[in-house]
Write an enzyme that holds these catalytic residues in place. Structure first.
Site, PDB file in Angstrom:
ATOM      1  CE1 TYR A 121      -3.847  -2.242   0.176  1.00  0.00           C
ATOM      2  CE2 TYR A 121      -2.658  -3.320   1.950  1.00  0.00           C
ATOM      3  CZ  TYR A 121      -3.680  -3.308   1.034  1.00  0.00           C
ATOM      4  OH  TYR A 121      -4.553  -4.368   0.973  1.00  0.00           O
ATOM      5  CG  HIS A 135      -9.588  -2.605  -5.584  1.00  0.00           C
ATOM      6  ND1 HIS A 135     -10.097  -2.742  -4.317  1.00  0.00           N
ATOM      7  CD2 HIS A 135     -10.580  -2.917  -6.447  1.00  0.00           C
ATOM      8  CE1 HIS A 135     -11.349  -3.135  -4.408  1.00  0.00           C
ATOM      9  NE2 HIS A 135     -11.668  -3.241  -5.680  1.00  0.00           N
TER      10      HIS A 135
END
Length: 142
Positions: free
Chosen positions: A24, A97
């Site tokens: 991330y 995403h």
């Protein structure tokens, strides 16, 4: 008239920059959002994040935005109620995403919300949100 876009982030996305940095990244979403707002000053960008499924549904249902960028996090794979909320509202919803969910664990390969979203952008890190913003800009221009 200024375009209004709502970005909604679901569960655990409040931990961006802190959790699983190899997936991330190092930047918090709040830092990234400041950069987006500066770069896209012609767009009113609202932001909502919650770890609570019902609050995400409420944000979808009450939005006055022209478009919604939604990263439902883990709810992507489990939430029929978020799917139903998306299919019942007028604004177009783009699913986003940060990681490529198709290349991760098999339980992440199925998205319950993809069929009711305008499209899905995944795997480009935080840039996935910018790509979604550009879609809405192009839509406005055409």
């Amino acid at each position: 008239m200024m375009t209004k876009i709502l970005i909604i982030n679901g569960a655990n996305l409040n931990l961006l920059g802190k959790r699983e940095k190899e997936i991330y990244g190092e930047q918090s979403f709040e830092q990234y959002l400041q950069e987006l707002r500066k770069k896209y000053s012609s767009i009113e960008i609202d932001y909502f994040q919650s770890n609570i499924e019902g609050e995400l549904v409420e944000a979808l249902q009450t939005s006055r935005a022209e478009g919604i960028i939604l990263n439902a996090g883990g709810y992507t794979h489990t939430s029929v109620v978020i799917r139903d909320a998306i299919s019942s509202i007028k604004p177009k919803v783009l699913e986003v995403h940060i990681s490529n969910i198709a290349s991760r664990e098999s339980f992440r390969h199925t998205s319950l919300i993809t069929p009711v979203c305008k499209g899905c952008i995944m795997g480009f890190g935080l840039t996935s949100y910018e790509l979604a913003l550009n879609y809405f800009l192009l839509l406005k221009e055409s």
